[in-house]
Design a protein around this motif. Structure first.
Motif, short mmCIF file in Angstrom:
data_model
loop_
_atom_site.label_atom_id
_atom_site.label_comp_id
_atom_site.label_asym_id
_atom_site.label_seq_id
_atom_site.Cartn_x
_atom_site.Cartn_y
_atom_site.Cartn_z
N PRO A 5 0.51 -1.14 -0.06
CA PRO A 5 0.15 0.30 -0.05
C PRO A 5 1.01 1.48 0.01
O PRO A 5 0.32 2.44 -0.58
N TYR A 6 2.21 1.16 0.47
CA TYR A 6 2.80 2.26 -0.33
C TYR A 6 3.36 2.98 -1.05
O TYR A 6 3.38 3.76 -1.52
N ASN A 7 3.70 1.63 -2.41
CA ASN A 7 3.79 2.38 -3.57
C ASN A 7 3.06 1.93 -4.37
O ASN A 7 3.81 1.56 -5.59
N ASN A 8 2.22 0.90 -4.36
CA ASN A 8 1.61 -0.16 -5.20
C ASN A 8 2.28 -0.75 -5.99
O ASN A 8 1.79 -1.57 -6.58
N GLU A 9 3.07 -1.31 -5.37
CA GLU A 9 4.11 -2.35 -6.01
C GLU A 9 3.28 -3.14 -5.31
O GLU A 9 2.76 -4.45 -4.41
N VAL A 10 3.53 -4.17 -7.10
CA VAL A 10 2.71 -5.73 -7.28
C VAL A 10 3.40 -6.64 -6.41
O VAL A 10 4.87 -7.12 -6.31
N LEU A 11 3.37 -7.42 -5.03
CA LEU A 11 3.85 -8.67 -4.44
C LEU A 11 3.67 -9.70 -4.62
O LEU A 11 4.59 -10.50 -4.97
N THR A 12 2.61 -10.13 -5.31
CA THR A 12 2.20 -11.01 -6.26
C THR A 12 1.39 -11.24 -6.32
O THR A 12 0.24 -10.12 -6.35
N SER A 13 0.81 -12.27 -7.27
CA SER A 13 -0.87 -12.50 -7.65
C SER A 13 -1.32 -13.79 -7.13
O SER A 13 -0.91 -14.70 -7.41
N VAL A 14 -2.81 -13.64 -7.28
CA VAL A 14 -3.57 -14.90 -7.02
C VAL A 14 -4.74 -14.85 -7.84
O VAL A 14 -5.65 -14.22 -8.23
N THR A 15 -5.35 -15.89 -8.36
CA THR A 15 -6.08 -16.99 -9.03
C THR A 15 -7.23 -17.20 -8.08
O THR A 15 -7.07 -18.22 -7.20
N LEU A 16 -8.70 -16.54 -7.93
CA LEU A 16 -9.82 -16.87 -7.49
C LEU A 16 -9.70 -18.09 -6.71
O LEU A 16 -10.58 -18.66 -8.45
N ALA A 17 -10.77 -18.40 -5.76
CA ALA A 17 -11.03 -19.94 -5.70
C ALA A 17 -12.83 -19.62 -5.99
O ALA A 17 -13.40 -18.59 -5.65
N SER A 18 -13.15 -20.44 -6.69
CA SER A 18 -14.16 -20.53 -7.04
C SER A 18 -15.51 -21.05 -5.87
O SER A 18 -15.28 -21.58 -4.90
N LEU A 19 -16.71 -21.15 -5.98
CA LEU A 19 -17.70 -21.16 -4.96
C LEU A 19 -17.75 -22.71 -4.90
O LEU A 19 -18.03 -23.17 -4.05
N ASP A 20 -17.38 -23.36 -6.24
CA ASP A 20 -17.38 -25.18 -6.14
C ASP A 20 -16.83 -25.43 -5.00
O ASP A 20 -16.75 -26.40 -4.49
N GLN A 21 -15.14 -24.83 -5.26
CA GLN A 21 -13.69 -24.77 -5.02
C GLN A 21 -13.70 -25.14 -3.09
O GLN A 21 -14.22 -25.55 -2.05
N ILE A 22 -14.91 -23.43 -2.71
CA ILE A 22 -15.49 -23.18 -1.21
C ILE A 22 -16.07 -24.08 -0.62
O ILE A 22 -16.20 -24.44 0.11
N ARG A 23 -17.42 -24.43 -1.46
CA ARG A 23 -18.36 -26.02 -1.63
C ARG A 23 -17.93 -27.09 -1.48
O ARG A 23 -17.10 -27.82 0.05
N GLY A 24 -16.39 -27.46 -1.90
CA GLY A 24 -15.91 -28.45 -1.91
C GLY A 24 -15.02 -28.53 -0.89
O GLY A 24 -14.87 -29.24 -0.19
N ALA A 25 -14.47 -27.62 -0.33
CA ALA A 25 -13.58 -27.39 1.07
C ALA A 25 -14.27 -27.82 2.43
O ALA A 25 -13.79 -28.60 3.36
#
Length: 488
Positions: free
Chosen positions: A32-52
């Protein structure tokens, strides 16, 4: 040395690191200080949540019968992992949250304390209480059992500690956990914790960390049928929604919500010491802590002296890159939060509230703003500011200060400064908040105290032993050892 950004920027489901199913929706995690990208994340889906949740329900059947020795071995390894990787964790926590190195180290230390405290109550499941019966030959026994599957949702400000204070007791007491950290702090609030459990050898499915947005999964973290309790730390508005959804589905909740925390300076207080405490309690982590001071209420005899010294100290606080050891004021978590605070500031100005110190914006940093002679009924005084903005309010008497302190919908924490400790404790009991600190500031936490708020600041208590009641259920077994005569 662990590279969390590269290796663990994924969800942790059924003991494996898994990319989200929503390939088209990658989210960057920024400094948040300089908006440097630390990493990128691919979002989990509703089906993945339900499976978990299905996996968690199955895993809990075995974990509920794990021995105290097994669980202690796991948590010993967890603590070992945190100690061995502490320096790297501090760097990650500072970069992700915008918190200073001091704040990040404090957060890691609090997390380790929570882990260690579980050793004192892990055997609660083995304790059986016998209760006398009025029926001849009957023995009553009360057993304590795990609840089952816990849904855990944590915020951006102290993500590791505020996650672990639910996760650790839940798992230590035989439950399984599906956890969703705020995506802005996915490593600190989710992946580091998952990696520590993986290192400790926790069975697959006992803890799962889901990296996604609420917009992708709706109310699944509250509505899924296997959930027995929702543990949430965050805003009162979201907490109300969670309480409504969970209540409709007859699920238990543990909610730690917002605060409008008063710091009260009584007539006999030592001004310099009160200023020292107030500066820390207001500006640690830029005021982005639910426990931070929101209103400073000062007896009229000390008001001018206190206000002058407080403003002079606030002016001198160094600000900038949070990873610089000298920084006190770092960035707010994102531009949206900054814009929200600036709207509050502008509205206060339009309402004619006087500024004793006008700050400035520097990127995502906001330097201290101090409003003086504030009316306690004003929108400014009644809002949770969650920023380096503070209201100073004048009280006519010590009793009036308590009345002002209680005039809010919130009741999380508070502080009272006085030269008379007995009086301070007596006044502390008059404040309608879950916690009050005499001759200290409002930001205090420990693993062995009943942490929680009153009114719209939440329900339930964390901390040993009170947390045991949150994450377990009681079972009454009666055994009729002698034949019982029945009336018909």
């Amino acid at each position: 040395m662990e590279n969390y950004y590269k290796n663990y920027n994924k969800s942790f489901i059924n003991g494996k690191w898994i990319h989200g199913d929503i390939d088209s929706k990658k989210t960057d995690i920024l400094n948040p200080y300089n908006n440097e990208v630390l990493t990128s994340v691919t979002l989990a889906s509703l089906d993945q949540i339900r499976g978990a949740f299905i996996i968690a329900e199955e895993a809990q059947k075995d974990w509920a019968h794990s021995s105290v020795e097994e669980r202690k071995e796991m948590f010993t390894k967890m603590a070992e992992y945190f100690q061995n990787n502490k320096d790297e964790m501090i760097k990650v926590a500072s970069k992700e949250t915008g918190g200073t190195l001091l704040k990040a180290e404090l957060e890691i230390n609090l997390t380790i304390d929570v882990l260690k405290e579980t050793f004192k109550y892990m055997d609660a499941l083995d304790e059986v209480k016998e209760i006398p019966s009025s029926i001849e030959g009957k023995i009553n026994r009360v057993y304590r059992q795990p609840l089952g599957v816990i849904s855990s949702i944590s915020p951006f400000n102290f993500p590791m500690n505020l996650s672990m204070r639910s996760i650790a007791p839940a798992i230590a007491l035989g439950n399984t956990v599906v956890h969703k950290a705020d995506l802005q702090v996915a490593m600190t609030g989710g992946s580091i914790i998952a990696r520590a459990f993986e290192y400790a050898g926790l069975p697959a499915g006992v803890f799962q960390s889901i990296l996604t947005r609420t917009s992708e999964i709706g109310d699944e973290m509250m509505e899924n049928p296997v959930i027995q309790l929702v543990a949430f730390t965050g805003s009162t508005a979201v907490g109300k929604h969670i309480g409504e959804v969970a209540g409709r589905n007859l699920k238990r909740v543990a909610l730690e919500l917002g605060g409008n925390n008063p710091f009260i300076v009584l007539e006999d207080a030592e001004v310099d010491k009160a200023v020292d405490a107030a500066i820390f309690g207001k500006f640690i982590h830029q005021g982005q802590i639910c426990m931070c001071i929101n209103r400073i209420i000062v007896h009229e005899k000390l008001y001018d002296a206190f206000t002058k010294k407080f403003i002079e100290r606030a002016k001198q606080l160094p600000y900038g890159d949070q990873t610089n050891p000298n920084t006190v004021i770092g960035p707010l978590i994102n531009e949206k939060q900054l814009a929200k605070v600036q709207e509050i500031i502008e509205q206060a100005k339009q309402d004619g509230i006087q500024l004793g110190l006008e700050g400035k914006r520097d990127g995502n940093i906001l330097t201290p703003y101090v409003f003086v002679d504030v009316d306690n009924n004003s929108e400014l005084a009644q809002s949770e500011l969650f920023s380096p903005v503070v209201s100073i309010i004048k009280a006519k008497t010590d009793d009036h200060a308590i009345e002002l302190a209680n005039d809010t919908i919130y009741g999380l924490t508070s502080a009272v400064f006085t030269s008379d400790l007995k009086k301070g404790e007596a006044y502390g009991l008059k404040i309608d908040s879950g916690m009050t600190h005499v001759n200290d500031q409002t930001v205090n936490d420990a693993a062995n105290i009943p942490f929680g708020g009153n009114k719209q600041s939440g329900m339930g208590r964390f901390g040993d032993p009170w947390v045991i009641d949150e994450f377990t259920k009681l079972k009454w077994i009666s055994v009729q050892e002698k034949y019982r005569e029945f009336p018909f």
